[in-house]
Design a protein around this motif. Structure first.
Motif, PDB file in Angstrom:
ATOM      1  N   SER A   1      12.891   6.030  30.560  1.00 22.52           N
ATOM      2  CA  SER A   1      12.379   4.916  29.524  1.00 22.52           C
ATOM      3  C   SER A   1      13.235   5.126  28.492  1.00 22.52           C
ATOM      4  CB  SER A   1      10.893   4.646  29.459  1.00 22.52           C
ATOM      5  OG  SER A   1      10.778   4.030  28.403  1.00 22.52           O
ATOM      6  N   GLU A   2      13.715   4.218  27.488  1.00 20.99           N
ATOM      7  CA  GLU A   2      14.285   4.208  26.279  1.00 20.99           C
ATOM      8  C   GLU A   2      13.444   4.368  25.173  1.00 20.99           C
ATOM      9  OE1 GLU A   2      16.795   1.034  25.613  1.00 20.99           O
ATOM     10  OE2 GLU A   2      17.947   1.416  27.491  1.00 20.99           O
ATOM     11  N   THR A   3      12.093   4.156  25.474  1.00 26.71           N
ATOM     12  CA  THR A   3      11.189   4.602  24.299  1.00 26.71           C
ATOM     13  C   THR A   3      10.080   5.480  24.778  1.00 26.71           C
ATOM     14  OG1 THR A   3      10.022   2.351  24.877  1.00 26.71           O
ATOM     15  CG2 THR A   3      11.761   2.289  23.100  1.00 26.71           C
ATOM     16  N   LYS A   4       9.323   6.049  23.797  1.00 30.66           N
ATOM     17  CA  LYS A   4       8.015   6.877  24.321  1.00 30.66           C
ATOM     18  C   LYS A   4       6.786   5.830  24.387  1.00 30.66           C
ATOM     19  CE  LYS A   4       9.688  11.206  22.901  1.00 30.66           C
ATOM     20  NZ  LYS A   4       9.435  12.417  21.914  1.00 30.66           N
ATOM     21  N   ASP A   5       6.426   5.481  25.455  1.00 27.54           N
ATOM     22  CA  ASP A   5       5.162   4.831  25.620  1.00 27.54           C
ATOM     23  C   ASP A   5       3.991   5.707  25.455  1.00 27.54           C
ATOM     24  OD1 ASP A   5       5.317   5.774  28.255  1.00 27.54           O
ATOM     25  OD2 ASP A   5       5.193   3.786  29.067  1.00 27.54           O
ATOM     26  N   ASP A   6       2.787   5.067  25.731  1.00 29.46           N
ATOM     27  CA  ASP A   6       1.578   5.940  25.706  1.00 29.46           C
ATOM     28  C   ASP A   6       1.462   6.958  26.908  1.00 29.46           C
ATOM     29  OD1 ASP A   6       0.752   4.752  23.271  1.00 29.46           O
ATOM     30  OD2 ASP A   6      -0.591   3.396  24.174  1.00 29.46           O
ATOM     31  N   ALA A   7       1.842   6.536  27.990  1.00 31.30           N
ATOM     32  CA  ALA A   7       1.754   7.417  29.263  1.00 31.30           C
ATOM     33  C   ALA A   7       2.840   8.316  28.985  1.00 31.30           C
ATOM     34  CB  ALA A   7       2.417   6.406  30.492  1.00 31.30           C
ATOM     35  N   ILE A   8       4.014   8.349  28.484  1.00 28.86           N
ATOM     36  CA  ILE A   8       4.834   9.457  28.508  1.00 28.86           C
ATOM     37  C   ILE A   8       4.392  10.399  27.365  1.00 28.86           C
ATOM     38  CG2 ILE A   8       7.344  10.018  27.368  1.00 28.86           C
ATOM     39  CD1 ILE A   8       8.301   7.317  28.491  1.00 28.86           C
TER      40      ILE A   8
ATOM     41  N   LYS B   1       1.162  10.925  26.689  1.00 26.55           N
ATOM     42  CA  LYS B   1       0.041  11.701  27.482  1.00 26.55           C
ATOM     43  C   LYS B   1       0.514  12.833  28.412  1.00 26.55           C
ATOM     44  CE  LYS B   1      -4.241  10.789  29.699  1.00 26.55           C
ATOM     45  NZ  LYS B   1      -4.978   9.896  30.459  1.00 26.55           N
ATOM     46  N   ASP B   2       1.511  12.442  28.978  1.00 27.31           N
ATOM     47  CA  ASP B   2       2.151  13.425  29.783  1.00 27.31           C
ATOM     48  C   ASP B   2       2.826  14.626  29.296  1.00 27.31           C
ATOM     49  OD1 ASP B   2       2.935  14.281  32.595  1.00 27.31           O
ATOM     50  OD2 ASP B   2       5.205  13.728  31.995  1.00 27.31           O
ATOM     51  N   ALA B   3       3.263  14.331  27.911  1.00 27.88           N
ATOM     52  CA  ALA B   3       4.122  15.483  27.273  1.00 27.88           C
ATOM     53  C   ALA B   3       2.966  16.396  26.586  1.00 27.88           C
ATOM     54  CB  ALA B   3       5.024  14.810  26.425  1.00 27.88           C
ATOM     55  N   GLN B   4       1.767  16.224  26.551  1.00 26.99           N
ATOM     56  CA  GLN B   4       0.916  16.929  25.706  1.00 26.99           C
ATOM     57  C   GLN B   4       0.419  18.206  26.539  1.00 26.99           C
ATOM     58  OE1 GLN B   4      -2.476  14.377  24.996  1.00 26.99           O
ATOM     59  NE2 GLN B   4      -1.448  13.407  23.291  1.00 26.99           N
ATOM     60  N   ASP B   5       0.378  19.209  25.872  1.00 24.87           N
ATOM     61  CA  ASP B   5       0.022  20.657  26.396  1.00 24.87           C
ATOM     62  C   ASP B   5      -0.895  21.140  25.628  1.00 24.87           C
ATOM     63  OD1 ASP B   5      -0.246  23.053  27.697  1.00 24.87           O
ATOM     64  OD2 ASP B   5       1.943  23.433  27.607  1.00 24.87           O
ATOM     65  N   PRO B   6      -2.235  21.055  26.104  1.00 20.01           N
ATOM     66  CA  PRO B   6      -3.377  21.427  25.152  1.00 20.01           C
ATOM     67  C   PRO B   6      -3.618  22.754  24.803  1.00 20.01           C
ATOM     68  CG  PRO B   6      -4.221  20.205  27.165  1.00 20.01           C
ATOM     69  CD  PRO B   6      -2.790  20.141  27.292  1.00 20.01           C
ATOM     70  N   GLN B   7      -3.000  23.838  26.114  1.00 21.30           N
ATOM     71  CA  GLN B   7      -3.031  25.189  25.702  1.00 21.30           C
ATOM     72  C   GLN B   7      -2.182  25.659  24.624  1.00 21.30           C
ATOM     73  OE1 GLN B   7      -2.565  26.685  29.693  1.00 21.30           O
ATOM     74  NE2 GLN B   7      -4.662  26.908  29.969  1.00 21.30           N
ATOM     75  N   LEU B   8      -0.790  24.890  24.807  1.00 23.12           N
ATOM     76  CA  LEU B   8       0.076  25.294  23.807  1.00 23.12           C
ATOM     77  C   LEU B   8      -0.128  24.718  22.435  1.00 23.12           C
ATOM     78  CD1 LEU B   8       3.043  26.330  22.823  1.00 23.12           C
ATOM     79  CD2 LEU B   8       3.787  23.835  23.369  1.00 23.12           C
ATOM     80  N   LEU B   9      -0.642  23.627  22.160  1.00 23.18           N
ATOM     81  CA  LEU B   9      -1.475  23.158  20.819  1.00 23.18           C
ATOM     82  C   LEU B   9      -2.251  24.258  20.439  1.00 23.18           C
ATOM     83  CD1 LEU B   9      -1.396  19.469  21.334  1.00 23.18           C
ATOM     84  CD2 LEU B   9       0.217  20.538  19.963  1.00 23.18           C
ATOM     85  N   ALA B  10      -3.489  24.566  21.218  1.00 17.56           N
ATOM     86  CA  ALA B  10      -4.478  25.550  20.863  1.00 17.56           C
ATOM     87  C   ALA B  10      -3.775  26.784  20.370  1.00 17.56           C
ATOM     88  CB  ALA B  10      -5.363  25.699  22.039  1.00 17.56           C
ATOM     89  N   ASN B  11      -2.814  27.416  21.080  1.00 21.46           N
ATOM     90  CA  ASN B  11      -2.295  28.500  20.648  1.00 21.46           C
ATOM     91  C   ASN B  11      -1.598  28.586  19.253  1.00 21.46           C
ATOM     92  OD1 ASN B  11      -3.061  30.089  23.066  1.00 21.46           O
ATOM     93  ND2 ASN B  11      -1.352  29.727  23.961  1.00 21.46           N
ATOM     94  N   LEU B  12      -0.702  27.612  19.225  1.00 20.60           N
ATOM     95  CA  LEU B  12      -0.055  27.056  17.980  1.00 20.60           C
ATOM     96  C   LEU B  12      -0.953  26.993  16.671  1.00 20.60           C
ATOM     97  CD1 LEU B  12       2.745  24.798  19.111  1.00 20.60           C
ATOM     98  CD2 LEU B  12       2.972  27.061  18.423  1.00 20.60           C
ATOM     99  N   THR B  13      -2.087  26.195  17.032  1.00 21.58           N
ATOM    100  CA  THR B  13      -3.091  26.241  15.790  1.00 21.58           C
ATOM    101  C   THR B  13      -3.580  27.473  15.365  1.00 21.58           C
ATOM    102  OG1 THR B  13      -3.360  24.122  16.604  1.00 21.58           O
ATOM    103  CG2 THR B  13      -5.085  25.006  15.192  1.00 21.58           C
ATOM    104  N   ARG B  14      -3.972  28.476  16.450  1.00 17.50           N
ATOM    105  CA  ARG B  14      -4.620  29.736  16.351  1.00 17.50           C
ATOM    106  C   ARG B  14      -3.433  30.734  15.498  1.00 17.50           C
ATOM    107  NH1 ARG B  14      -5.726  33.260  21.024  1.00 17.50           N
ATOM    108  NH2 ARG B  14      -4.298  31.659  21.827  1.00 17.50           N
TER     109      ARG B  14
END
Length: 198
Positions: free
Chosen positions: A45-52, A54-67
């Protein structure tokens, strides 16, 4: 030997023929044969829609970066290698390669065996002129030779002190007293002899 009764007969077990399993001979259906329950998503896709997103999120990485928290940058850091250091290292390698490609050995550079021979000859120099002659034969300056000789020498042995011992297995060992000798140059009282056992 070749007759039929002498050979073991090969018989296969006789069982009732079973129907082949349901998966036997099955093939993967072609994409056009698949039922279309939902519309397929595009592969790109040329643009990032909500499905893209959501697919790109990594909750563990975000938690580690926040820590870990925000990055602290030391603005007073200096680079390890300066341009002058890199230039000196490069020039040293170029000079080393040029010396290696040269037909004759560079001045003030000796192989270990040649240095050992020169140090042996140095011990028996009777005058400064003779010492200079030895140094010139090996392509080294006398001051450099004297500088090296302050820290490196070759041992000399006193053959009068030889002690021969024979082991039980017949191997002969010879032990002699070794000493380090400085040249006795005329008008040079700094010559010294240091004793040790070899």
């Amino acid at each position: 030997m070749g007759s039929a009764p002498s050979k073991a007969a090969r018989t296969l077990p006789k069982t009732a023929a079973k129907p082949p399993p349901s998966w036997a001979g099955a093939r993967t259906p072609a994409p056009e044969d698949l039922p279309t329950r939902h519309a397929q998503r595009p592969l790109a896709s040329e643009t990032k829609d909500d499905a893209i997103m959501k697919d790109a999120q990594d909750p563990q990485l975000l938690a580690n970066l926040t820590r870990l928290g925000p990055v602290r940058v030391d603005h007073h850091m200096q680079s390890v290698r300066t341009n002058a250091q890199v230039r000196r290292r490069y020039e040293s390698r170029v000079q080393s390669e040029a010396d290696a490609a040269s037909a004759h050995a560079p001045r003030n550079r000796l192989l270990a065996a040649s240095l050992s021979d020169l140090l042996d000859q140095r011990k028996y120099a009777a005058s400064r002129k003779e010492l200079e002659k030895f140094a010139e034969q090996y392509g080294i300056e006398v001051d450099k030779l004297e500088s090296v000789a302050r820290f490196v020498s070759t041992p000399s042995v006193d053959e009068k002190t030889a002690i021969r011992t024979v082991e039980d297995n017949g191997e002969e060992n010879i032990t002699m007293v070794a000493f380090w000798k400085e040249p006795t140059i005329e008008n040079d009282p700094s010559a010294r002899i240091v004793g040790g056992k070899a």
